[in-house]
Motif scaffolding. Structure first.
Motif, mmCIF file in Angstrom:
data_model
loop_
_atom_site.group_PDB
_atom_site.id
_atom_site.type_symbol
_atom_site.label_atom_id
_atom_site.label_comp_id
_atom_site.label_asym_id
_atom_site.label_seq_id
_atom_site.Cartn_x
_atom_site.Cartn_y
_atom_site.Cartn_z
ATOM 1 N N UNK A 285 0.805 -1.220 0.000
ATOM 2 C CA UNK A 285 0.000 0.000 0.000
ATOM 3 C C UNK A 285 0.840 1.272 0.000
ATOM 4 N N UNK A 286 2.136 1.152 0.265
ATOM 5 C CA UNK A 286 2.931 2.365 0.494
ATOM 6 C C UNK A 286 3.665 2.886 -0.743
ATOM 7 N N UNK A 287 3.987 1.994 -1.701
ATOM 8 C CA UNK A 287 4.864 2.399 -2.812
ATOM 9 C C UNK A 287 4.178 3.380 -3.763
ATOM 10 N N UNK A 288 4.757 4.548 -4.018
ATOM 11 C CA UNK A 288 4.172 5.450 -5.015
ATOM 12 C C UNK A 288 4.256 4.860 -6.429
ATOM 13 N N UNK A 289 5.296 4.052 -6.696
ATOM 14 C CA UNK A 289 5.486 3.470 -8.038
ATOM 15 C C UNK A 289 5.589 1.954 -7.906
ATOM 16 N N UNK A 290 4.808 1.217 -8.696
ATOM 17 C CA UNK A 290 4.982 -0.252 -8.744
ATOM 18 C C UNK A 290 4.566 -0.742 -10.122
ATOM 19 N N UNK A 291 5.478 -1.411 -10.801
ATOM 20 C CA UNK A 291 5.187 -2.009 -12.106
ATOM 21 C C UNK A 291 4.999 -3.507 -11.918
ATOM 22 N N UNK A 292 4.084 -4.083 -12.722
ATOM 23 C CA UNK A 292 3.892 -5.540 -12.743
ATOM 24 C C UNK A 292 4.348 -5.996 -14.123
ATOM 25 N N UNK A 293 5.363 -6.847 -14.151
ATOM 26 C CA UNK A 293 6.155 -7.040 -15.371
ATOM 27 C C UNK A 293 5.952 -8.430 -15.967
ATOM 28 N N UNK A 294 5.690 -8.466 -17.264
ATOM 29 C CA UNK A 294 5.494 -9.753 -17.943
ATOM 30 C C UNK A 294 6.829 -10.440 -18.199
ATOM 31 N N UNK A 295 6.759 -11.769 -18.347
ATOM 32 C CA UNK A 295 7.970 -12.563 -18.546
ATOM 33 C C UNK A 295 8.747 -12.107 -19.779
ATOM 34 N N UNK A 296 8.000 -11.850 -20.875
ATOM 35 C CA UNK A 296 8.701 -11.494 -22.109
ATOM 36 C C UNK A 296 9.480 -10.187 -21.949
ATOM 37 N N UNK A 297 8.921 -9.267 -21.163
ATOM 38 C CA UNK A 297 9.625 -8.003 -20.933
ATOM 39 C C UNK A 297 10.859 -8.237 -20.058
ATOM 40 N N UNK A 298 10.684 -9.047 -19.014
ATOM 41 C CA UNK A 298 11.802 -9.364 -18.112
ATOM 42 C C UNK A 298 12.924 -10.039 -18.919
ATOM 43 N N UNK A 299 12.547 -10.966 -19.797
ATOM 44 C CA UNK A 299 13.553 -11.696 -20.589
ATOM 45 C C UNK A 299 14.372 -10.730 -21.453
ATOM 46 N N UNK A 300 13.724 -9.638 -21.907
ATOM 47 C CA UNK A 300 14.455 -8.685 -22.750
ATOM 48 C C UNK A 300 15.585 -7.984 -21.980
ATOM 49 N N UNK A 301 15.415 -7.852 -20.645
ATOM 50 C CA UNK A 301 16.481 -7.218 -19.846
ATOM 51 C C UNK A 301 17.786 -7.999 -19.961
ATOM 52 N N UNK A 302 17.659 -9.314 -20.181
ATOM 53 C CA UNK A 302 18.847 -10.186 -20.210
ATOM 54 C C UNK A 302 19.461 -10.245 -21.604
ATOM 55 N N UNK A 303 18.808 -9.545 -22.524
ATOM 56 C CA UNK A 303 19.226 -9.606 -23.915
ATOM 57 C C UNK A 303 20.250 -8.507 -24.213
ATOM 58 N N UNK A 304 21.354 -8.538 -23.490
ATOM 59 C CA UNK A 304 22.428 -7.559 -23.728
ATOM 60 C C UNK A 304 23.728 -8.329 -23.922
#
Ligand SMILES: C[S@@+](CC[C@H](N)C(=O)[O-])C[C@H]1O[C@@H](n2cnc3c(N)ncnc32)[C@H](O)[C@@H]1O
Ligand SMILES: [Zn+2]
Length: 347
Positions: A285-304
């Protein structure tokens, strides 16, 4: 701050070495003083034993996030026994033995419950950074360990060299304005051949939070004074605790579990003491910002290019955890890049 931290520090503006001035000591701890950059001459204070690099001048969302989480961790500041199993679950397949003799970085350490564990498991050194005044609790919870260091800093502007064997972040990146940027910053501070892991909220199976809890959090509860939210969150926490103990805990090991709402996660937390349940409710309840992230988006973070291998796991049917191994050389990264992309696509 321990003097041994100096070997890992670099100016967040220009990357030059920092030196210590006007220090006051309490045993091996430097409780106050100044860190001065040998390049651009910027100065950073050490206050109450913690070097302070955070600067909220330009970003209102960052300031609000730091204010709310700072208050949260100063209230829920205890380190408890069940935190160890919970932490291992968030960083798996990383184990206690994995961190032995390694230099470790924690992005967003909160009250230092995990920084402390990494120190106890035999890391050569572990540095916990957090944007908020939670660093005061983290410092209190870790200062007895000679290999643990706490810094108040922004994950996007780390005052650190590229010296880490392993960097991790638990429950932090989804609270950043740019979650992937936070992950990239951790990767940039890991040595070739090192590892990075992260645990984040998933979008899958969390529609009820996105559509019901999020509007309440964004428009109402994250704007309440921290003490008031502490008392207000007590009511849903008591209701949840009673349901967990009377329904989820007894049915967790039976075939009836599959009929329960949000069964995997709620059965998992049904073993926790009340203070942890209250904390979990408060945290949502406290966080001003919170994203809920899909697997495909998370997987792209590792694509470097730096990342040679990655594994991503679905956790408690509500979140993702990922572990990346960096290639030992930048040349290796290029040749292995195509292979890794196809591995990720298959998972
Ligand atoms: C939900 S808490 C998790 C803390 C800790 N990892 C744990 O699990 O105990 C999120 C933390 O991220 C920190 N945080 C938020 N934005 C940050 C930033 N830009 N840089 C560093 N820390 C940040 C908050 O201050 C807060 O302590
Ligand atoms: Zn500088």
């Amino acid at each position: 701050m321990k003097e041994s931290l100096l070997q890992y520090l670099a100016c967040p503006s220009c990357g030059a070495e920092l030196s210590l001035n006007n220090t006051e000591h309490d045993g091996r701890e430097i409780v106050s003083g100044e860190l001065r950059c040998g390049g651009c001459r910027s100065a950073f204070q050490i206050r109450s034993g913690v070097p302070r690099f955070a600067d909220f001048k330009h970003d209102e969302a960052q300031r609000a996030t730091a204010e709310n989480f700072g208050a949260e961790w100063l209230i829920f500041d205890q380190v408890q026994e069940h935190h160890e199993e919970q932490f291992l679950d968030w960083i798996a397949p990383v184990t206690r033995d994995f961190v032995r003799d390694k230099v470790v970085l924690e992005g967003g350490c909160g009250k230092g419950r995990h920084t402390r564990l990494i120190g106890l498991w035999g890391a050569r050194d572990v540095i916990g950074i957090d944007l908020s005044v939670a660093v005061e609790a983290a410092y209190r919870n870790t200062k007895d360990l000679p290999n643990v260091h706490i810094i108040q800093a922004d994950i996007y502007r780390l005052p650190l060299k590229r010296r880490f064997d392993y960097a991790f972040s638990v429950g932090v990146l989804h609270h950043l304005p740019d979650p992937r940027g936070g992950f990239d910053s951790l990767v940039k501070h890991v040595k070739p051949g090192g590892s990075v892991s992260a645990w984040i909220y998933g979008r899958e199976n969390n529609g009820w939070i996105v559509h019901i809890i999020n509007p309440l959090r964004e428009h109402f509860t994250s704007k309440l004074p921290p003490r008031l939210l502490y008392f207000i969150s007590y009511i849903p926490a008591v209701i949840l605790y009673v349901v967990l103990k009377l329904v989820y805990a007894p049915l967790a090991q039976t075939g009836l579990k599959r009929y329960l709402f949000y069964a995997d996660y709620l059965s998992y937390i049904s073993q926790f003491p009340f203070v942890e349940i209250h904390h979990i409710v408060h945290d949502h309840l406290t966080a001003p910002v919170a994203f809920y992230i899909r697997r495909e988006e998370f997987a792209r973070w590792f694509d470097v290019n730096e990342i040679e291998r990655a594994e991503i796991h679905w956790h408690n049917s509500n979140s993702w955890r990922g572990l990346a191994r960096l290639s030992a050389s930048s040349r290796g990264a290029e040749t292995r890049y195509a292979k890794r992309s196809s591995e990720l696509a298959q998972q």
